[in-house]
Design a protein around this motif. Structure first.
Motif, PDB file in Angstrom:
ATOM      1  N   ILE A 156       0.856  -1.191   0.000  1.00 23.39           N
ATOM      2  CA  ILE A 156       0.000   0.000   0.000  1.00 23.39           C
ATOM      3  C   ILE A 156       0.882   1.227   0.000  1.00 23.39           C
ATOM      4  N   PRO A 158       2.532   4.917   0.859  1.00 26.13           N
ATOM      5  CA  PRO A 158       3.039   5.371   2.150  1.00 26.13           C
ATOM      6  C   PRO A 158       2.376   6.653   2.685  1.00 26.13           C
ATOM      7  N   TYR A 179       4.316  12.098   1.649  1.00 29.60           N
ATOM      8  CA  TYR A 179       5.506  11.261   1.442  1.00 29.60           C
ATOM      9  C   TYR A 179       5.768  10.962  -0.032  1.00 29.60           C
ATOM     10  N   VAL A 180       4.698  10.934  -0.837  1.00 25.34           N
ATOM     11  CA  VAL A 180       4.924  10.620  -2.249  1.00 25.34           C
ATOM     12  C   VAL A 180       4.809  11.868  -3.127  1.00 25.34           C
ATOM     13  N   LYS A 182       5.889  14.254  -5.639  1.00 22.22           N
ATOM     14  CA  LYS A 182       6.887  14.134  -6.695  1.00 22.22           C
ATOM     15  C   LYS A 182       7.073  15.443  -7.464  1.00 22.22           C
TER      16      LYS A 182
ATOM     17  N   GLU B  49       7.278  -5.374   0.479  1.00 20.40           N
ATOM     18  CA  GLU B  49       7.090  -4.375  -0.570  1.00 20.40           C
ATOM     19  C   GLU B  49       7.222  -2.976   0.035  1.00 20.40           C
ATOM     20  N   VAL B  50       7.936  -2.094  -0.651  1.00 18.15           N
ATOM     21  CA  VAL B  50       8.041  -0.708  -0.186  1.00 18.15           C
ATOM     22  C   VAL B  50       7.711   0.240  -1.338  1.00 18.15           C
ATOM     23  N   ASP B  51       6.693   1.039  -1.146  1.00 20.87           N
ATOM     24  CA  ASP B  51       6.357   2.096  -2.096  1.00 20.87           C
ATOM     25  C   ASP B  51       7.149   3.329  -1.691  1.00 20.87           C
ATOM     26  N   GLY B  53       7.423   6.086  -3.550  1.00 21.19           N
ATOM     27  CA  GLY B  53       7.023   7.277  -4.294  1.00 21.19           C
ATOM     28  C   GLY B  53       6.221   6.961  -5.543  1.00 21.19           C
ATOM     29  N   SER B  54       5.809   5.735  -5.670  1.00 25.70           N
ATOM     30  CA  SER B  54       5.105   5.275  -6.866  1.00 25.70           C
ATOM     31  C   SER B  54       3.790   6.029  -7.093  1.00 25.70           C
TER      32      SER B  54
END
Ligand code: SF4
Lengths: 503, 175
Positions: A156, A158, A179-180, A182, B49-51, B53-54
């Protein structure tokens, strides 16, 4: 409230009309901006979007009674603008993001903490260094903290959740996101509409079709381009396949979080069937980069239509089978019924869209209002419920699946022939400038996109607003007084986007 | 219940013969992954599993590896909730600046021997997000990568192929 003056007429008295978007836009000064805020305290217009630009903020509103939309724009050369948070709490996080990304302060803001900026972006960061983030305090006998994330236990996205619990009961949940991030808005700048469309399709991978349609429609509005009728139908076909795939996936995941893996196993097989059909029809399982400004990139093979129609019947059977099981499992419903109630008044105050809004009585769907082609030609219903619990959100998804099966059938039956793409004016010489707006219903709710293009069809500014901005805060609210173990169910029944929100 | 059992006996499992049937050679691929996993690992490989920044597209396809069609668990390969239980970190996304530290910490928390598999074009070199002020870039900028599986997103079949390559090339290091 229905006798109140309409949105556009009120804005017209506050400022002169400015710009030619599909939505009227008015240029306000500080005083009339304050007047607008005062007005917002008494009317039920929804906040659709609020975003920053160089020394400017723009605000999109919808008049829920008349179903009309309008934009207001305020120049703020001194770097600040009066906050909307007191009258529209959905603005709180948007205002925090505007400060992080554009350095514009909201005067009288409800919350002055940074939001997307974690102090790690170097020159563009407004923070000196990554300082400890002050979470809201909770005091009381026996209250303890449970920090979760950003790396979660499942597969999932972050984010960080800070629970304050008293025994098993959640006293407060606070989210920390970003956190994501971009920097996608910045990455779009200077790119041609076609290049930027690829980024728009990657704002949130599960809603790639919806975002691509919203971006394409905004660009088409800016350039005065009409996509061909066949392209419009193909877009809707992709959008409904995307909705079906996601609703099946989430139906399974919610049941799995109640330790009922059987439904998930079947639901993921259904989802896989949709993705394989998408690959056969359009050459990509998630249908990324298939919708482009001007039309669509690939046509549907003649033979694929009947196969998709057959798939809809199979999925309808599968859904009926799974619903018989769901309906006959009191132990499963014990976890979903009356869990995580999103109160109707909060849903309205935040103008939350999608199944979150519709499960709490807010019957808003961008496919109907404002509406866009080809949905105005198609026959479908917008299901609503009033309980606002996990069960209601699940049932809305189930009803929407049935509507989508109907929609796909109609789309295949009425699919027009002809070309699938028009050239954009920038590519055939000049005329590539303009501003446009579009609102499109993703499986999760309404996606809003604003875009401004220069004379060569390059993006000067693009602002995509994910439905999750107005759903994440409601998740915090609906978890209160539930047990910690029910959080995964609440969370999954919302399934808010991280990437689309953090952008 | 009896109906369910009868149905399963008649229809067989969903695995491989998934509706609609695939022409992607999944059956053959599956048996190769299976034998490689047995030979190298004694039927146990645990992935965290590590996201980092996807866009979430890669996650959706990683999820699909667990569905009954691909059913990764039949090879003894499964996903764990904690890096402490993992042999492999499967990392997605252009690593964002806001996630870089969390990724590094997750890597440090994973016991040796460990491998890192970078999933997707973003994880390879930042993909379309390359050069943004808020991204570091590919996963290798933050932690050492043993295998890249390209694609946007890679399909479950491509991921199976990649995992097979990993199983065929690495020896399980002696503890
Ligand atoms: S590789 Fe593609 S699908 Fe995967 S995270 Fe990047 S943009 Fe999304």
């Amino acid at each position: 409230m229905s006798d109140a003056a309409g949105l556009a007429s009120v804005l017209a008295t506050l400022g002169p009309e400015d710009g030619t978007l599909p939505w009227p836009r008015y240029r306000l000064d500080r005083e009339s901006w304050r007047g607008l805020i005062a007005r917002l305290a008494t009317v039920d217009w929804s906040l659709v979007a609020l975003w920053g630009e160089e020394k400017t903020v723009q605000l999109a509103l919808r008049d829920e009674v008349a179903g009309t939309q309008a934009l207001a724009r305020l120049d703020c050369p001194e770097g600040s603008y009066p906050s909307l948070a007191a009258v529209r709490p959905g603005a709180i996080r948007l205002e925090r993001a505007i400060r992080d990304l554009h350095g514009l302060d909201a005067e009288g803001a409800a919350d002055t903490r940074p939001w997307l900026d974690h102090g790690r972006w170097g020159a563009i960061s407004r923070l000196i260094a990554a300082a400890p983030y002050p979470f809201l305090p909770v005091e009381g006998e026996g209250v303890h903290q449970i920090p979760v994330g950003p790396v979660h236990a499942g597969i999932i996205e972050p984010g960080h959740f800070r629970f304050h619990a008293n025994g098993e009961t959640v006293v407060r949940l606070e989210e920390r996101l970003g956190y994501v991030h971009k920097g996608t808005e910045r990455l779009m700048q200077g790119k041609t509409a076609l290049e930027a469309a690829r980024l728009a399709g990657r704002l949130s991978g599960d809603a790639t079709v919806a975002y691509a349609i919203a971006f394409a429609r905004a660009v088409e509005a800016a350039l005065g381009v009409e996509p061909p009728p066949r392209a419009v139908y193909l877009r809707a076909l992709m959008a409904e396949l995307e909705r079906i795939a996601n609703h099946f996936g989430d139906f399974g995941a919610i049941c799995n979080d109640a330790a009922f893996g059987f439904i998930q196993a079947h639901a993921t097989v259904a989802r896989e069937g949709v993705l394989r059909a998408a690959e056969t029809c359009f050459g990509h399982r998630l249908m990324m980069d298939r919708v482009v400004p001007g039309g669509v990139a690939v046509d549907l093979a003649e033979a694929a239509g009947p196969r998709v129609a057959l798939l809809m019947t199979e999925l309808a059977d599968s859904l009926a089978y799974l619903m018989r099981i769901y309906d006959n499992k009191p132990s499963l419903q014990d976890r979903t019924v009356s869990t995580g109630v999103a109160l109707s008044e909060l849903v309205h105050r935040f103008a939350a869209g999608g199944f979150v809004g519709r499960a709490s009585g807010r019957a808003v769907d961008a496919r109907k209002s404002p509406g866009y082609p080809p949905y105005d030609d198609l026959d479908f219903d917008i299901p609503t419920r009033s309980e606002g619990d996990v069960h209601a959100r699940l049932m809305i998804r189930i009803e929407e699946l049935k509507q989508s099966f109907r929609l796909v059938e109609q789309l295949l039956e009425r699919m027009p022939q002809g070309e699938i793409r028009r050239e954009l004016p920038s590519a055939v010489g000049g005329g590539g400038s303009g501003e446009g707006i579009a609102e499109v219903e993703s499986f999760r709710g309404d996606v809003f996109v604003y875009v401004k293009l220069d004379g060569e069809g390059r993006v000067i500014r693009c602002h995509p607003r994910d439905p999750s901005w107005f759903q994440w805060p409601l998740l915090e609210a609906c978890v209160e007084n539930n047990i910690v173990a029910d959080f995964p169910l609440c969370n999954k029944s919302f399934n808010c986007s991280y990437s689309g929100h953090d952008l | 219940m009896w109906r369910l059992i009868a149905k399963t006996l008649v229809k067989g499992p969903f695995t491989i013969a998934a509706p609609p049937p695939s022409g992607d050679g999944l059956a053959e691929l599956a048996s190769r992954v299976d034998s490689a996993a047995r030979a190298r690992l004694g039927r146990s490989l645990v992935i965290r599993e590590v996201d980092a920044g996807s866009c979430n597209g890669c996650e959706l396809e990683i999820h699909a590896l667990n569905n009954p069609v691909y059913d990764l668990e039949r090879f003894g390969i499964r996903f764990a909730a904690s890096p402490r239980h993992a042999d492999v970190l499967m990392v997605t996304g252009p690593v964002t600046k806001n996630m870089a530290e969390a990724l590094k910490r997750t890597y440090d928390a994973t016991p040796n021997p460990k491998w890192v598999v970078a999933i997707g074009d973003c994880a390879f070199d930042g993909g379309l997000f390359q050069g943004g002020y808020a991204v570091v870039g590919g996963v290798k900028e933050v932690v050492p990568v043993d295998l890249h599986i390209r694609g946007c997103p890679p399909t479950p079949t491509q991921m199976l192929t990649g995992l097979l390559a990993l199983l065929e090339t690495v020896e399980r290091p002696q503890p």
